[in-house]
Design a protein around this motif. Sequence first.
Motif, PDB file in Angstrom:
ATOM      1  N   ILE A   1       3.196   8.174  -0.286  1.00 13.05           N
ATOM      2  CA  ILE A   1       2.616   7.369  -1.376  1.00 13.05           C
ATOM      3  C   ILE A   1       3.586   7.323  -2.561  1.00 13.05           C
ATOM      4  CG2 ILE A   1       0.691   7.174  -2.997  1.00 13.05           C
ATOM      5  CD1 ILE A   1      -1.025   8.640  -0.836  1.00 13.05           C
ATOM      6  N   ARG A   2       4.223   8.453  -2.838  1.00 18.29           N
ATOM      7  CA  ARG A   2       5.199   8.478  -3.942  1.00 18.29           C
ATOM      8  C   ARG A   2       6.382   7.557  -3.640  1.00 18.29           C
ATOM      9  NH1 ARG A   2       5.387  14.746  -6.218  1.00 18.29           N
ATOM     10  NH2 ARG A   2       3.126  14.956  -6.352  1.00 18.29           N
TER      11      ARG A   2
ATOM     12  N   LYS B   1       6.304   4.878  -1.841  1.00 21.78           N
ATOM     13  CA  LYS B   1       5.838   3.506  -2.060  1.00 21.78           C
ATOM     14  C   LYS B   1       5.758   3.194  -3.550  1.00 21.78           C
ATOM     15  CE  LYS B   1       1.551   2.490  -2.279  1.00 21.78           C
ATOM     16  NZ  LYS B   1       0.133   2.206  -2.055  1.00 21.78           N
ATOM     17  N   GLU B   2       5.246   4.149  -4.330  1.00 25.00           N
ATOM     18  CA  GLU B   2       5.134   3.915  -5.777  1.00 25.00           C
ATOM     19  C   GLU B   2       6.505   3.700  -6.411  1.00 25.00           C
ATOM     20  OE1 GLU B   2       0.940   6.365  -6.419  1.00 25.00           O
ATOM     21  OE2 GLU B   2       2.827   7.373  -6.862  1.00 25.00           O
TER      22      GLU B   2
ATOM     23  N   LYS C   1       4.642  -0.660   1.720  1.00 24.95           N
ATOM     24  CA  LYS C   1       3.311  -0.182   2.122  1.00 24.95           C
ATOM     25  C   LYS C   1       3.404   1.067   2.984  1.00 24.95           C
ATOM     26  CE  LYS C   1       2.921  -2.739   6.361  1.00 24.95           C
ATOM     27  NZ  LYS C   1       2.255  -3.623   7.237  1.00 24.95           N
TER      28      LYS C   1
ATOM     29  N   GLY D   1      -4.236   6.738  -1.117  1.00 28.65           N
ATOM     30  CA  GLY D   1      -3.328   5.658  -1.502  1.00 28.65           C
ATOM     31  C   GLY D   1      -2.558   5.011  -0.361  1.00 28.65           C
TER      32      GLY D   1
ATOM     33  N   ASP E   1      -2.041   2.358   2.620  1.00 29.02           N
ATOM     34  CA  ASP E   1      -2.498   0.968   2.571  1.00 29.02           C
ATOM     35  C   ASP E   1      -3.204   0.512   3.841  1.00 29.02           C
ATOM     36  OD1 ASP E   1      -1.184   0.093  -0.039  1.00 29.02           O
ATOM     37  OD2 ASP E   1       0.443   1.076   1.052  1.00 29.02           O
TER      38      ASP E   1
END
Lengths: 389, 250
Positions: free
Chosen positions: B47-48, B50-51, B56, B78, B80
């Motif tokens: 998730i990090r 992706k951030e 995704k 988080g 997707d």
Amino acid sequence: MSLYQGVDFYNIDELLTEEERLTRDSVREFAEEKIMPLIAAHYREGTFPTELIKPMAELGLLGANLPEKYGCAGSSDTVYGLICQELERIDSGIRSFVSVQGSLVMWPIYTYGSEEQKQKWLPKMAKGEVIGCFGLTESDHGSDPAGMTTKAVLEGDEWVISGSKMWITNGTLADVALVWAVTDEGIRGFLVEKGTKGFSTNEIKGKLSLRASDTSELVFDSCRIPKESVLPESDGLKSPLSCLKQARYGIAWGVVGAAMACYDEALRYAGERIQFGKPIASYQLVQRKLVNMLSEITKAQLLVFRLGRLKDAGKESVEQVSLAKRNNVKMALEIARNARDILGAAGITDEHQAMRHMANLESVYTYEGTHDMHTLIIGKKITGLGAFT
Amino acid sequence: MNIVVCMKSVPSSETKVKVDSDGVSIEQTDVVYEINPYDEIAIEEAIRAKEAHGGKVTVLTLGPSTASQNIRKALAMGCDEAVHLICENVELADSSAVAELLSSSIKEMEFDVIFCGKKAIDCDNHQVPNRLAQLLDIPAVTAIFNLVLTTESGSAKREIEGGTELVTVNLPALFSAEKGLNEPRYASLPGIMAAKKKPFEERQVSLGDEKLTILSIELPPPTAEGRIVGEGPEAAGELVRILREEAKII
């Protein structure tokens, strides 16, 4: 020591939706890891753990059951109940904070406020950037809010508020106070911002209960606020009472958490504490106490589960909420006392939870409608005869 | 950046394991399944990533249908999208079979980075990440506690005997997570609400012929109670005697 797993003798988990279980588990994990390690010290010092506000907001715990449109999670009332349960498993003061913010300030702004007020306050309150408190009770008017003496008079473009409110959770902490005052048109709600001239707060000291919670007096000395600070849809005593119904609903769930914590602690202790060469859990008197606790918790869980489903369908009555608050707080208080009993001398220190819960629940027993008042609310419903009004 | 994270549902570390009466399986009553803790770290890292880089995260699970709640939790954190390869007798799949099934699913996806936990805490095999990378013919850095990721490459640190190894690989690559890489976030309420609307593909898969046959499962023998041989320096002689004559270890 192994992690707290909750109490679910009747497999009520099966009745919950995936969303409800996920939320409960997430809040349980957060509460265990982030709140539990702090709580005893804050309780001892008599301080509210403000460092928890942001993480709780990030989890979406503030005003959880209000719509996404205002920055809230838009979850069900059952989810909100489960949040209260998991927070009060740690401490009633933490649950009280969330109850006041969500049920007693955000909910009334959402229900009785103008669109402008909702846009102004709700997203910031959901983020924990603005904290609220709810001023209804006065020192001489608790169970009898209709007798309140705090007044609001319209002078030109301003309301002038005079009077004081007592026993206000989050009072000193709050950035905005939702204050109920008598006007020419009856009781109405007003939003008073911190720092407004003529508005001051005094934190109540010497509490032996809810020590990890801010309880204050609000004083209004000819405090002038803009005309548009009134909640336009608020209309008479029924408005604040409808807020209390929301909060009492959360309490009915919350105290089940406190009871589960005390039972869990007593059960573990009884299994480890050796007297006369055997764990005290092997003695009949102790087993009876533990079984009574489990039995009462299970009944209380079923009660709030059903109440949650009724509320999710918008069908819950004031009296049904009263019955759950009345039953469950009494249940939790007795379980906390019995757990303290099983813990013996160890139970009087803050290394264990039972006595902290017990002291907290003494407040919960009489706040948001005393146990006796709820008895009379239900009594009036079933007999058709009012014992107090 | 297209990121795939592999996740397994495992019995909670609080579970008191009991062998079923058939002697070849674990009793399922009261067993709570949670996301394998190392996989939870992998999910957080995904998730990090992706951030930081956009794109995704697809969470991929091989497991029985009951694993769906944990997949939903990964979505709530988080991720997707989810792909659930449903296999009711997954306990008969060894690491090789698991890696085969995961890789054939991943081959259908576009991916730049794959994250895994370094091991699953139920079987403790440490095998799947390496096998998966081999089958996909991409580099793997295992048991990492630090990662610097760009759109082209990843530099990962791992502990080795007496020091730290820094490995830089070009993407696509696989990284498996060790404790300390990050602190996984809690699934938030808005996340849980949003997870309900995210793509969640379920596909039945079955094991090939090379599945395991479990002959028996036994709990380890109970640890014998300790014995206090005395206190202070005067107990030393007796302790040495016992270690030499009874335990025969010195």
